[in-house]
Motif scaffolding. Structure first.
Motif, PDB file in Angstrom:
ATOM      1  N   ILE A 200       0.819  -1.214   0.000  1.00  0.00           N
ATOM      2  CA  ILE A 200       0.000   0.000   0.000  1.00  0.00           C
ATOM      3  C   ILE A 200       0.848   1.257   0.000  1.00  0.00           C
ATOM      4  CG2 ILE A 200      -1.967  -1.103   1.118  1.00  0.00           C
ATOM      5  CD1 ILE A 200      -1.062   0.240   3.735  1.00  0.00           C
ATOM      6  N   GLU A 201       2.135   1.155   0.291  1.00  0.00           N
ATOM      7  CA  GLU A 201       2.999   2.339   0.260  1.00  0.00           C
ATOM      8  C   GLU A 201       2.979   2.976  -1.124  1.00  0.00           C
ATOM      9  OE1 GLU A 201       5.767   4.690   2.680  1.00  0.00           O
ATOM     10  OE2 GLU A 201       4.237   3.167   3.070  1.00  0.00           O
ATOM     11  N   LEU A 202       2.883   2.160  -2.159  1.00  0.00           N
ATOM     12  CA  LEU A 202       2.856   2.654  -3.530  1.00  0.00           C
ATOM     13  C   LEU A 202       1.442   2.694  -4.099  1.00  0.00           C
ATOM     14  CD1 LEU A 202       5.939   0.739  -4.988  1.00  0.00           C
ATOM     15  CD2 LEU A 202       5.887   2.937  -3.801  1.00  0.00           C
ATOM     16  N   GLN A 203       0.593   1.762  -3.694  1.00  0.00           N
ATOM     17  CA  GLN A 203      -0.721   1.629  -4.301  1.00  0.00           C
ATOM     18  C   GLN A 203      -1.823   2.347  -3.550  1.00  0.00           C
ATOM     19  OE1 GLN A 203      -0.713  -2.640  -4.116  1.00  0.00           O
ATOM     20  NE2 GLN A 203       0.096  -2.876  -6.191  1.00  0.00           N
ATOM     21  N   GLY A 204      -1.565   2.724  -2.301  1.00  0.00           N
ATOM     22  CA  GLY A 204      -2.603   3.329  -1.484  1.00  0.00           C
ATOM     23  C   GLY A 204      -3.541   2.272  -0.921  1.00  0.00           C
ATOM     24  N   ILE A 205      -4.439   2.718  -0.055  1.00  0.00           N
ATOM     25  CA  ILE A 205      -5.392   1.834   0.599  1.00  0.00           C
ATOM     26  C   ILE A 205      -6.683   1.810  -0.206  1.00  0.00           C
ATOM     27  CG2 ILE A 205      -6.826   1.516   2.663  1.00  0.00           C
ATOM     28  CD1 ILE A 205      -4.524   2.723   4.285  1.00  0.00           C
ATOM     29  N   GLU A 206      -7.143   0.608  -0.514  1.00  0.00           N
ATOM     30  CA  GLU A 206      -8.392   0.458  -1.251  1.00  0.00           C
ATOM     31  C   GLU A 206      -9.572   0.378  -0.284  1.00  0.00           C
ATOM     32  OE1 GLU A 206      -8.814   0.610  -4.610  1.00  0.00           O
ATOM     33  OE2 GLU A 206      -6.712   1.199  -4.503  1.00  0.00           O
ATOM     34  N   MET A 207     -10.529   1.277  -0.460  1.00  0.00           N
ATOM     35  CA  MET A 207     -11.725   1.275   0.360  1.00  0.00           C
ATOM     36  C   MET A 207     -12.811   2.058  -0.360  1.00  0.00           C
ATOM     37  SD  MET A 207     -11.903   4.657   1.448  1.00  0.00           S
ATOM     38  CE  MET A 207     -12.796   4.715   2.996  1.00  0.00           C
TER      39      MET A 207
ATOM     40  N   GLN B 272     -15.069   4.234  -7.078  1.00  0.00           N
ATOM     41  CA  GLN B 272     -15.580   2.869  -6.981  1.00  0.00           C
ATOM     42  C   GLN B 272     -15.036   1.999  -8.111  1.00  0.00           C
ATOM     43  OE1 GLN B 272     -18.063   1.576  -4.525  1.00  0.00           O
ATOM     44  NE2 GLN B 272     -17.087  -0.281  -5.359  1.00  0.00           N
ATOM     45  N   ALA B 273     -15.013   2.557  -9.327  1.00  0.00           N
ATOM     46  CA  ALA B 273     -14.510   1.795 -10.468  1.00  0.00           C
ATOM     47  C   ALA B 273     -13.027   1.469 -10.304  1.00  0.00           C
ATOM     48  CB  ALA B 273     -14.745   2.581 -11.760  1.00  0.00           C
ATOM     49  N   ALA B 274     -12.253   2.444  -9.830  1.00  0.00           N
ATOM     50  CA  ALA B 274     -10.826   2.200  -9.612  1.00  0.00           C
ATOM     51  C   ALA B 274     -10.620   1.171  -8.503  1.00  0.00           C
ATOM     52  CB  ALA B 274     -10.118   3.503  -9.264  1.00  0.00           C
ATOM     53  N   HIS B 275     -11.443   1.255  -7.457  1.00  0.00           N
ATOM     54  CA  HIS B 275     -11.381   0.288  -6.357  1.00  0.00           C
ATOM     55  C   HIS B 275     -11.654  -1.122  -6.867  1.00  0.00           C
ATOM     56  CE1 HIS B 275     -13.655  -2.167  -3.424  1.00  0.00           C
ATOM     57  NE2 HIS B 275     -12.815  -1.701  -2.519  1.00  0.00           N
ATOM     58  N   ASP B 276     -12.714  -1.276  -7.668  1.00  0.00           N
ATOM     59  CA  ASP B 276     -13.091  -2.606  -8.161  1.00  0.00           C
ATOM     60  C   ASP B 276     -12.028  -3.165  -9.104  1.00  0.00           C
ATOM     61  OD1 ASP B 276     -15.358  -2.260  -6.667  1.00  0.00           O
ATOM     62  OD2 ASP B 276     -16.679  -1.831  -8.377  1.00  0.00           O
ATOM     63  N   ALA B 277     -11.439  -2.270  -9.914  1.00  0.00           N
ATOM     64  CA  ALA B 277     -10.394  -2.726 -10.835  1.00  0.00           C
ATOM     65  C   ALA B 277      -9.170  -3.225 -10.067  1.00  0.00           C
ATOM     66  CB  ALA B 277     -10.000  -1.592 -11.780  1.00  0.00           C
TER      67      ALA B 277
ATOM     68  N   SER C 271      -7.786   3.502  -6.507  1.00  0.00           N
ATOM     69  CA  SER C 271      -8.587   4.499  -5.791  1.00  0.00           C
ATOM     70  C   SER C 271      -7.778   5.125  -4.662  1.00  0.00           C
ATOM     71  CB  SER C 271      -9.870   3.868  -5.243  1.00  0.00           C
ATOM     72  OG  SER C 271      -9.607   2.995  -4.163  1.00  0.00           O
ATOM     73  N   GLY C 272      -6.887   4.352  -4.049  1.00  0.00           N
ATOM     74  CA  GLY C 272      -6.041   4.908  -3.000  1.00  0.00           C
ATOM     75  C   GLY C 272      -5.142   6.014  -3.514  1.00  0.00           C
ATOM     76  N   GLN C 273      -4.588   5.830  -4.703  1.00  0.00           N
ATOM     77  CA  GLN C 273      -3.745   6.863  -5.300  1.00  0.00           C
ATOM     78  C   GLN C 273      -4.573   8.105  -5.635  1.00  0.00           C
ATOM     79  OE1 GLN C 273      -2.278   4.553  -8.555  1.00  0.00           O
ATOM     80  NE2 GLN C 273      -0.499   3.779  -7.434  1.00  0.00           N
ATOM     81  N   ILE C 274      -5.781   7.905  -6.144  1.00  0.00           N
ATOM     82  CA  ILE C 274      -6.634   9.043  -6.486  1.00  0.00           C
ATOM     83  C   ILE C 274      -7.006   9.823  -5.234  1.00  0.00           C
ATOM     84  CG2 ILE C 274      -8.841   9.750  -7.484  1.00  0.00           C
ATOM     85  CD1 ILE C 274      -8.648   7.296  -9.328  1.00  0.00           C
ATOM     86  N   ARG C 275      -7.346   9.128  -4.147  1.00  0.00           N
ATOM     87  CA  ARG C 275      -7.678   9.818  -2.901  1.00  0.00           C
ATOM     88  C   ARG C 275      -6.493  10.626  -2.382  1.00  0.00           C
ATOM     89  NH1 ARG C 275     -12.453   8.154  -0.432  1.00  0.00           N
ATOM     90  NH2 ARG C 275     -13.311   6.223  -1.292  1.00  0.00           N
TER      91      ARG C 275
ATOM     92  N   ALA D 169      -9.562   2.515 -18.966  1.00  0.00           N
ATOM     93  CA  ALA D 169      -8.746   1.476 -19.596  1.00  0.00           C
ATOM     94  C   ALA D 169      -8.638   0.242 -18.710  1.00  0.00           C
ATOM     95  CB  ALA D 169      -7.361   2.028 -19.914  1.00  0.00           C
ATOM     96  N   GLU D 170      -8.635   0.457 -17.385  1.00  0.00           N
ATOM     97  CA  GLU D 170      -8.551  -0.677 -16.459  1.00  0.00           C
ATOM     98  C   GLU D 170      -9.832  -1.497 -16.414  1.00  0.00           C
ATOM     99  OE1 GLU D 170      -5.636   1.718 -13.307  1.00  0.00           O
ATOM    100  OE2 GLU D 170      -7.668   1.144 -12.725  1.00  0.00           O
ATOM    101  N   THR D 171     -10.960  -0.810 -16.561  1.00  0.00           N
ATOM    102  CA  THR D 171     -12.251  -1.474 -16.391  1.00  0.00           C
ATOM    103  C   THR D 171     -12.895  -1.884 -17.696  1.00  0.00           C
ATOM    104  OG1 THR D 171     -13.443   0.646 -16.440  1.00  0.00           O
ATOM    105  CG2 THR D 171     -12.672  -0.143 -14.289  1.00  0.00           C
ATOM    106  N   GLY D 172     -12.459  -1.264 -18.803  1.00  0.00           N
ATOM    107  CA  GLY D 172     -13.106  -1.524 -20.078  1.00  0.00           C
ATOM    108  C   GLY D 172     -14.472  -0.887 -20.171  1.00  0.00           C
ATOM    109  N   GLY D 173     -14.766  -0.015 -19.195  1.00  0.00           N
ATOM    110  CA  GLY D 173     -16.075   0.637 -19.176  1.00  0.00           C
ATOM    111  C   GLY D 173     -16.123   1.829 -20.098  1.00  0.00           C
ATOM    112  N   ASN D 174     -17.298   2.410 -20.204  1.00  0.00           N
ATOM    113  CA  ASN D 174     -17.505   3.559 -21.072  1.00  0.00           C
ATOM    114  C   ASN D 174     -17.690   4.785 -20.191  1.00  0.00           C
ATOM    115  OD1 ASN D 174     -18.016   5.316 -23.128  1.00  0.00           O
ATOM    116  ND2 ASN D 174     -20.137   4.635 -23.458  1.00  0.00           N
ATOM    117  N   MET D 175     -16.575   5.417 -19.831  1.00  0.00           N
ATOM    118  CA  MET D 175     -16.625   6.585 -18.970  1.00  0.00           C
ATOM    119  C   MET D 175     -15.925   7.743 -19.663  1.00  0.00           C
ATOM    120  SD  MET D 175     -15.704   4.791 -15.336  1.00  0.00           S
ATOM    121  CE  MET D 175     -16.083   6.271 -14.419  1.00  0.00           C
ATOM    122  N   THR D 176     -16.231   7.957 -20.918  1.00  0.00           N
ATOM    123  CA  THR D 176     -15.528   8.929 -21.732  1.00  0.00           C
ATOM    124  C   THR D 176     -15.736  10.337 -21.197  1.00  0.00           C
ATOM    125  OG1 THR D 176     -17.414   9.061 -23.230  1.00  0.00           O
ATOM    126  CG2 THR D 176     -15.644   7.547 -23.805  1.00  0.00           C
ATOM    127  N   ARG D 177     -14.714  11.155 -21.378  1.00  0.00           N
ATOM    128  CA  ARG D 177     -14.763  12.567 -21.012  1.00  0.00           C
ATOM    129  C   ARG D 177     -14.140  13.355 -22.157  1.00  0.00           C
ATOM    130  NH1 ARG D 177     -18.544  12.984 -17.288  1.00  0.00           N
ATOM    131  NH2 ARG D 177     -17.904  12.746 -15.142  1.00  0.00           N
TER     132      ARG D 177
END
Length: 554
Positions: A150-157, A317-322, A333-337, A367-375
């Protein structure tokens, strides 16, 4: 590690050779400072001047040897009355570098009657000796040492850390992270500067400040000081260690020194600093909604603030699930937070974050989820800076109370409780300097533990923001209450970390009146507003955000 520029290299070697026992000569502070032009390689404003200052490593055993402090000065623009010293916080932030960006503001707030002097305290920078604390040779070594943790990836929650699977996943890493932090402590102790860790700390820096004032303004002179963030800890320690020397002192973005000095900060101290952090986050998504997609790319047309928050939470949530599905995903999600927590400090950066960094984060998670979250169009995200020095850890942990026997499971349970009860958005942000302290190899040879209500020579000015993500207003009030009639409390009705986060002519006028004429506001608490022409997002100012913020639990 930053290379030393040639002009200071020889001087640094001389000081390094004096850091151990050298004969029977007791180290004494310098009595004067020789100012000269700053070396061009530092990239500082040519109007600034630089110098060095020698001090004892240990003021209670001056035969240990000497340290040197790197100084920078902005000269008074009016008839000089003395010096105002400034510490920008951190700890670990370079005062030499910071003054380069804040000298104009500080000269204005002091009326131009004082030289503004800042310095790299012991444990900070490449010119002060002992300087930055290094435990690895490179960023790559840090990444290899902490790979897969988690030092590099952050905590997932998600939510406020009540999901049993998230809790179990975190607690399962306690043994690994405790081994890593114990191993890190040994690396820091055994590294080239490890033997100087006990001489890095706030009490020694407070004594350095007194010695600097002696040299620049005369022995026993009143000390004028502006401290921001951690600099308020230094300020609180100084005014209570040297109450008779207090001149004009401003503490801005205040840490409660009693909590800092008496509680196990790895378990509770850091969590309490987050008590206003979620409200600052609410300000961000409220301002984004008010700006709309033209001013904030996170928002869509017609969205309310709560709609924008839902979009942000959906990405988390999507980053957490991925990350749960594939531990090697590049964006968690930990890195984003953790990135969002840094953004909260500076409202003037919110528009840049929303319109450049956020679209890239969306693209990476998509790209991680393959979802359609275009911006809309994306720009490259600034490189992650995990940092090679462990200077903040060395100072905070060197100052903290003696180890209580807390282990990493205790630390993790404290994080879960903070997420449940104080800050759902940022309670799980990892890493942070306080979490190293139960495992840090040594404490400073001198630590000040109070009292913090001494009768001081002059009244001081204490400033806090209504919503500060790192130093809540409660810290400013606690210090003002402790000092009673010797402190005047001012609140900036704004967001971000310290009053410098958003411009306020009211704040500058109060500081200037105090510094120039000794005039302080009347009453228990004075409230200032952020300047109306300062826009957090295009067309949206701070008062707009306050009027539209929803009162919700994130």
């Amino acid at each position: 590690m930053k290379p030393l520029h040639a002009l200071f290299y020889a001087a640094t070697l001389l000081f390094e050779s004096a850091l151990g026992l050298r004969g029977g000569t007791a180290a004494q502070p310098d009595t004067t400072v020789q100012w000269s032009a700053c070396d061009p390689s530092l990239g500082l404003d040519p109007m600034l001047q630089c110098g060095f200052f020698k001090v004892p490593l240990d003021y209670h055993n001056r035969f240990i040897g000497s340290a040197q402090l790197a100084l920078v000065k902005a000269n008074a623009t009016q008839k000089r009355r003395g010096t105002v010293f400034m510490n920008p916080g951190g700890p670990g932030v370079s005062g030499v570098t910071d003054l380069n960006g804040t000298s104009a503001l500080l000269l204005d707030q002091t009326g131009g009657y004082y030289d503004i002097v800042s310095w790299d305290p012991r444990g900070v920078g490449s010119l002060t000796v002992p300087g930055d604390v290094f435990c690895f040779d490179s960023l790559e070594d840090i990444q290899a040492f902490f790979n897969g943790t988690i030092e590099l990836q952050g905590i997932e929650m998600t939510g406020n850390f009540t999901d049993a699977a998230d809790i179990q996943a975190l607690l399962a890493q306690a043994g690994t992270m405790q081994q890593k932090y114990e191993g890190l402590a040994q690396r820091c102790w055994q590294y080239s500067d490890g033997k100087y860790l006990q001489y890095i700390g706030t009490a020694a820096t407070a004594r350095d400040l007194a010695a600097l004032a002696d040299a620049l303004d005369g022995p026993g002179s009143p000390v004028n000081y502006i401290g921001l963030s951690y600099g308020t800890i230094l300020g609180s320690w100084f005014i209570n260690m040297f109450p008779e020397r207090v001149g004009h002192v401003v503490l801005d973005g205040v840490v409660d020194p009693i909590k800092f000095g008496t509680e196990d900060i790895a378990l509770s101290g850091w969590g309490m600093q987050l008590s206003d952090a979620d409200r600052v986050y609410e300000a961000l998504f409220t301002g984004c909604a008010l700006a709309g997609p033209e001013g904030c790319s996170i928002a869509s047309a017609g969205q309310t603030p709560l709609d924008v928050n839902q979009d942000i939470q959906a990405l988390l949530q999507a980053a957490h699930d991925a990350a749960r599905a594939n531990a090697s995903v590049p964006t968690t999600s930990g890195q984003i937070r953790s990135l969002l927590r840094e953004v909260m400090y500076s409202p003037n950066s919110w528009g840049l974050f929303a319109n450049t960094v956020w679209p890239q984060l969306v693209q990476e998670v998509q790209a991680e989820t393959g979802g359609n979250m275009t911006r809309r169009s994306t720009l490259r995200k600034p490189a992650e800076n995990l940092g090679v020095p462990y200077s903040a850890e060395a100072i905070i942990c060197g100052d903290s109370k003696d180890p209580t026997g807390a282990n990493m499971t205790d630390v993790f349970n404290g994080i879960i409780a903070t997420s449940n009860n104080i800050s759902a958005m940022f309670g799980a942000a990892w890493p942070f300097a306080t979490y190293y302290c139960p495992f840090w190899p040594i404490r400073a040879v001198e630590r000040y533990e109070g009292p913090f209500n001494k009768s001081i020579a002059h009244s001081i000015l204490v400033i806090g923001n209504t919503f500060d993500p790192a130093t809540p207003f409660s810290g400013a009030k606690a210090v003002a209450d402790e000092l009673g009639n010797h402190a005047i409390l001012v609140r900036l009705n704004g967001f971000g970390h310290t009053s410098q986060a958003e411009p306020s002519a009211c704040i500058s006028d109060i500081i200037r009146a105090y510094m120039v004429n000794g005039t302080l506001p009347q009453g228990d608490e004075t409230v200032c507003e952020v300047d109306e022409d300062f826009e957090v997002f295009s067309g949206v100012n701070t008062s707009d955000i306050f009027r539209n913020m929803p009162a919700i639990d994130i």
